[in-house]
Design a protein around this motif. Structure first.
Motif, PDB file in Angstrom:
ATOM      1  N   GLY A 254       0.930  -1.203   0.100  1.00  0.00           N
ATOM      2  CA  GLY A 254       0.113  -0.026   0.225  1.00  0.00           C
ATOM      3  C   GLY A 254       0.825   1.367   0.050  1.00  0.00           C
ATOM      4  O   GLY A 254       2.077   1.073  -0.109  1.00  0.00           O
ATOM      5  N   ALA A 255       0.132   2.303  -0.225  1.00  0.00           N
ATOM      6  CA  ALA A 255       0.864   3.649  -0.185  1.00  0.00           C
ATOM      7  C   ALA A 255       0.281   4.583   0.786  1.00  0.00           C
ATOM      8  O   ALA A 255      -1.102   4.594   0.970  1.00  0.00           O
ATOM      9  N   SER A 256       0.968   5.303   1.592  1.00  0.00           N
ATOM     10  CA  SER A 256       0.532   6.379   2.644  1.00  0.00           C
ATOM     11  C   SER A 256       0.368   7.689   1.788  1.00  0.00           C
ATOM     12  O   SER A 256       0.960   7.728   0.523  1.00  0.00           O
ATOM     13  N   ILE A 257      -0.072   8.447   2.367  1.00  0.00           N
ATOM     14  CA  ILE A 257      -0.294   9.866   1.619  1.00  0.00           C
ATOM     15  C   ILE A 257       1.167  10.560   1.433  1.00  0.00           C
ATOM     16  O   ILE A 257       1.350  11.296   0.509  1.00  0.00           O
TER      17      ILE A 257
ATOM     18  N   LEU B 103       5.225  11.935  -2.769  1.00  0.00           N
ATOM     19  CA  LEU B 103       6.333  11.789  -3.378  1.00  0.00           C
ATOM     20  C   LEU B 103       6.202  11.410  -4.813  1.00  0.00           C
ATOM     21  O   LEU B 103       6.894  12.151  -5.593  1.00  0.00           O
ATOM     22  N   LEU B 104       5.203  10.879  -5.120  1.00  0.00           N
ATOM     23  CA  LEU B 104       5.061  10.484  -6.584  1.00  0.00           C
ATOM     24  C   LEU B 104       4.528  11.784  -7.207  1.00  0.00           C
ATOM     25  O   LEU B 104       4.887  12.009  -8.532  1.00  0.00           O
ATOM     26  N   PHE B 105       3.767  12.637  -6.678  1.00  0.00           N
ATOM     27  CA  PHE B 105       3.369  13.965  -7.143  1.00  0.00           C
ATOM     28  C   PHE B 105       4.723  14.689  -7.584  1.00  0.00           C
ATOM     29  O   PHE B 105       4.749  15.579  -8.451  1.00  0.00           O
ATOM     30  N   ILE B 106       5.736  14.631  -6.709  1.00  0.00           N
ATOM     31  CA  ILE B 106       6.953  15.349  -6.694  1.00  0.00           C
ATOM     32  C   ILE B 106       7.706  14.771  -7.912  1.00  0.00           C
ATOM     33  O   ILE B 106       8.099  15.781  -8.849  1.00  0.00           O
TER      34      ILE B 106
END
Length: 156
Positions: free
Chosen positions: A57-60, A65-68
């Motif tokens: 899973g992925a936390s907020i 980080l993916l948005f960065i």
């Protein structure tokens, strides 16, 4: 023909030969560097995604980080197409990184308020105001268009 005229003529001939080569080398360096930076961003984003998938899973914080990575990739793409560094995207990366840091700090300290929260939120506010100033400045005082050059390096 005087010595000065001969010297100027030789200088002009030399420039006609070397300027296109120099421009080619600069363009080549830009393309290689952009591909390397873009590849590093892509590789980092894929590795971060693989780490998230392996954890189940992925936390907020992981999503931010993916948005960065997305913003950095967009910045490289815009620079590749326009040869202009989009300053606003650097500000967006900073805001996203600070937001990620804020969320991580809140999660780690279980909502324990501290001066660090004020520093981070103040920094986000300053970056948002900087973005507003950049947007206003670029709207109010747009950059003049860059003149196109022909193959000899002269204005068309």
């Amino acid at each position: 023909m005087s010595y000065e005229q001969k010297s100027e003529e030789i200088d002009n001939k030399l420039r006609r030969v070397t300027d296109p080569f120099g421009n080619l080398m600069v363009d080549l360096f830009h393309y290689i560097a952009l591909f390397a930076i873009g590849g590093a961003i892509f590789w980092s984003a894929v590795m971060a995604f693989i780490d998230m998938a392996s954890e189940g899973g992925a936390s907020i914080s992981d999503i931010l980080l993916l948005f960065i990575y997305l913003e950095l990739g967009a910045m490289v793409g815009i620079y590749f197409k326009t040869n202009h560094m989009p300053t606003r995207f650097l500000i967006y990366v900073g805001i996203t990184a600070l937001t990620r840091m804020l969320i991580g700090d809140i999660q780690a300290h279980h909502h324990d308020p501290g001066i660090e929260l004020l520093y981070i939120t103040g920094s986000i506010l300053l970056l948002a105001l900087a973005n507003l100033a950049v947007r206003f400045g670029s709207h109010r005082y747009p950059s003049p268009p860059i003149p196109k050059l022909d193959s000899k390096g002269a204005n068309e």
